[in-house]
Enzyme design. Structure first.
Site, PDB file in Angstrom:
ATOM      1  N   ASP A  36       0.820  -1.211   0.000  1.00  0.00           N
ATOM      2  CA  ASP A  36       0.000   0.000   0.000  1.00  0.00           C
ATOM      3  C   ASP A  36       0.853   1.260   0.000  1.00  0.00           C
ATOM      4  O   ASP A  36       2.059   1.225   0.279  1.00  0.00           O
ATOM      5  CB  ASP A  36      -0.909   0.026   1.233  1.00  0.00           C
ATOM      6  CG  ASP A  36      -2.144  -0.854   1.072  1.00  0.00           C
ATOM      7  OD1 ASP A  36      -2.384  -1.311  -0.058  1.00  0.00           O
ATOM      8  OD2 ASP A  36      -2.842  -1.064   2.065  1.00  0.00           O
ATOM      9  N   LYS A  58      -3.602   3.715  -2.598  1.00  0.00           N
ATOM     10  CA  LYS A  58      -4.812   4.508  -2.809  1.00  0.00           C
ATOM     11  C   LYS A  58      -4.522   5.948  -2.402  1.00  0.00           C
ATOM     12  O   LYS A  58      -3.883   6.207  -1.387  1.00  0.00           O
ATOM     13  CB  LYS A  58      -5.969   3.966  -1.970  1.00  0.00           C
ATOM     14  CG  LYS A  58      -6.327   2.526  -2.301  1.00  0.00           C
ATOM     15  CD  LYS A  58      -7.361   1.977  -1.331  1.00  0.00           C
ATOM     16  CE  LYS A  58      -7.641   0.511  -1.615  1.00  0.00           C
ATOM     17  NZ  LYS A  58      -8.579  -0.072  -0.638  1.00  0.00           N
ATOM     18  N   MET A 173      -7.598   9.632   9.248  1.00  0.00           N
ATOM     19  CA  MET A 173      -7.844  10.273   7.950  1.00  0.00           C
ATOM     20  C   MET A 173      -9.044  11.224   8.004  1.00  0.00           C
ATOM     21  O   MET A 173      -9.927  11.177   7.153  1.00  0.00           O
ATOM     22  CB  MET A 173      -8.063   9.215   6.857  1.00  0.00           C
ATOM     23  CG  MET A 173      -6.888   8.290   6.661  1.00  0.00           C
ATOM     24  SD  MET A 173      -5.424   9.185   6.075  1.00  0.00           S
ATOM     25  CE  MET A 173      -4.306   7.811   5.763  1.00  0.00           C
TER      26      MET A 173
END
Length: 484
Positions: A36, A58, A173
């Protein structure tokens, strides 16, 4: 075909040393790694040289691979009989969607293990000087997602329970939803003066923080354009930061360094720079392949007056060749030299007296031992290839992504060979932005290195008279160092 196995591994929050022992062992034996964006790419250095690396990162505005595709790819690679590591930032079980990936493997009857990691909601506050629990400030702690699958991305939470029942809350986040978070906590009973801290890129040297209260943190974040990846920590415990802030006091905190590499072995300099708080991007990533032994050089080995070793690896490989060929080392009459302090150290570790390249006389029969990267100004020398060192092209897109997100302010060039590679493989091939030559402090380890840099139009900001790691560390820590 025998079925493989998957390891769903937590890479930790960013600091490469925060990987678990079990996680690192999985990486070292992997045949495929699906990694990731938030997994520190330096961890990939520990993978076997023939390991297949697949980026599944991502970004807030786009997906490289959607989760369903990741699940399918994970299953497909294990069905090929491969040892597959799914490397995920933080802990895979904390908002890491490991449940979905594990379910896909289980549904296909495939073997897997889940390897926990250190989650950023705990690690990032600690690196900002804030424990998430403390007897005087809070005995309860919650980790909360700041996004959900709804159209507006605003999570439907028990705001009353969070506001009145939890002392310290870590939102993951949550920067874009800060107004929503603050409003709901205040509306449900949290004081608007409750301290809040935002921690971006926690545990990296580029860690940034922003402090405020529930009443003003959203406005402050918008004013400075604060962005994810970040942890939002809410609670009175934030007040401990002033006293306990340790990581940001490291001497090289904030230094983001590109270190030009010439070898395949782990860099002691890079490790020490990171110990002092710096982020280090080592360029390029090398791997070695074997080459046929040049018997002509072997037969004339006693004729050479100087032997120059281009890397520590070349020292080890040269000794191995002598042993394999049944040659008594006493037949070698030459004086030994190294292109770098590491090469000299490797020779001394083998019991040979050696000096740096700069001390080598410019006359006499010279043999250069190493790979194809021959130092400048030695056209008259013979060359003995102990192996062929090639750049691992799998890492090229990784470097580009890392450099896009980093703010490099220092370039360290250890030897003349590293200058050539840095320019020809980095700058000219546009893997490294040319702008970095203007915005970064350029440190050359030795006069020869500075001369090589000048030949490529680079001007060194600092030329170290003693080209060793101690001098580099001292210089960057702004201690007294010998330089010219």
């Amino acid at each position: 075909m025998e079925k493989g196995k998957a390891f769903l591994v937590g890479a930790g929050p960013g600091d490469v040393q925060l990987i678990t022992v079990k996680g690192l062992e999985a990486i070292k034996k992997a045949e495929v790694i699906l990694y990731d964006r938030l997994a520190n790419p330096k961890l990939l250095d520990y993978a076997p040289s023939d390991c297949e690396l697949i980026y599944c990162g991502k970004l807030p505005d786009r997906h490289v691979l959607r989760q369903e595709m990741i699940n399918d790819l994970l299953v497909a690679k294990v069905l090929e009989g491969k040892i597959v590591v799914r490397l995920k930032g933080g802990d895979p079980g904390v908002f890491g969607r490991v449940g979905e990936e594990a379910a896909a493997l289980a549904e296909n009857g495939l073997s897997f293990e889940i390897v926990p990691g250190i989650t950023s909601g705990i690690a990032a506050p600690l690196y900002a000087g804030i424990p998430v629990t403390h007897r005087e400030f809070g005995e309860s702690f919650a980790v909360v997602t700041a996004h959900d699958k709804s159209e507006n991305g605003q999570p439907k939470l028990d705001w009353n329970g969070l506001a009145t029942g939890i002392d310290t809350i870590a939102f993951y986040m949550g920067i874009s939803n800060l107004p929503y978070i603050s409003e709901n906590l205040i509306r449900n009973g949290k004081s608007q003066e409750t301290p809040v801290i935002l921690i971006q890129w926690g545990t990296f040297s580029r860690q940034q923080t922003l402090e405020g209260t529930l009443s003003n943190i959203a406005a402050k974040a918008e004013e400075v354009n604060f962005t994810n990846p970040a942890i939002t920590l809410v609670g009175d415990i934030v007040s401990l930061r002033e006293k306990l802030n340790w990581f940001e006091k490291k001497p090289l905190f904030g230094k983001q360094i590109v270190l030009a590499r010439t070898g395949t072995d782990e860099s002691e300099l890079a490790r020490e720079l990171m110990e002092q708080g710096a982020d280090v991007i080592e360029f390029p990533k090398w791997k070695r392949v074997t080459v046929p032994i040049d018997q002509r050089v072997i037969k004339r080995i006693a004729e050479y007056e100087q032997i120059l070793f281009t890397s520590p690896e070349s020292v080890r490989e040269f000794i191995q060749v002598l042993i394999a060929e049944g040659i008594d080392v006493r037949r070698v009459k030459a004086d030994f030299y190294g292109c770098s302090a590491k090469s000299v150290k490797a020779l001394k570790d083998k019991g040979f007296f050696a000096e740096l390249e700069g001390e080598m006389p410019q006359h006499g029969k010279l043999l250069i031992v190493g790979d194809r990267e021959i130092p400048l100004n030695y056209d008259h020398a013979d060359r003995f290839l102990t192996s062929q060192k090639v750049i691992d092209e799998q890492f090229t897109p990784i470097f580009k992504r890392v450099l896009e997100e980093a703010s490099v302010n220092t370039i360290v060039l250890p030897c003349s060979i590293s200058v050539k590679t840095f320019i020809e493989e980095g700058i000219l091939k546009e893997t490294i932005p040319q702008q970095l030559l203007k915005t970064s402090e350029i440190i050359c380890m030795g006069v020869k290195t500075a001369e090589a840099a000048r030949q490529y139009g680079m001007k060194a900001d600092m030329v170290l008279e003693s080209p060793d790691k101690t001098t580099v560390i001292d210089r960057l820590c702004r201690k007294e160092a010998a330089y010219v």
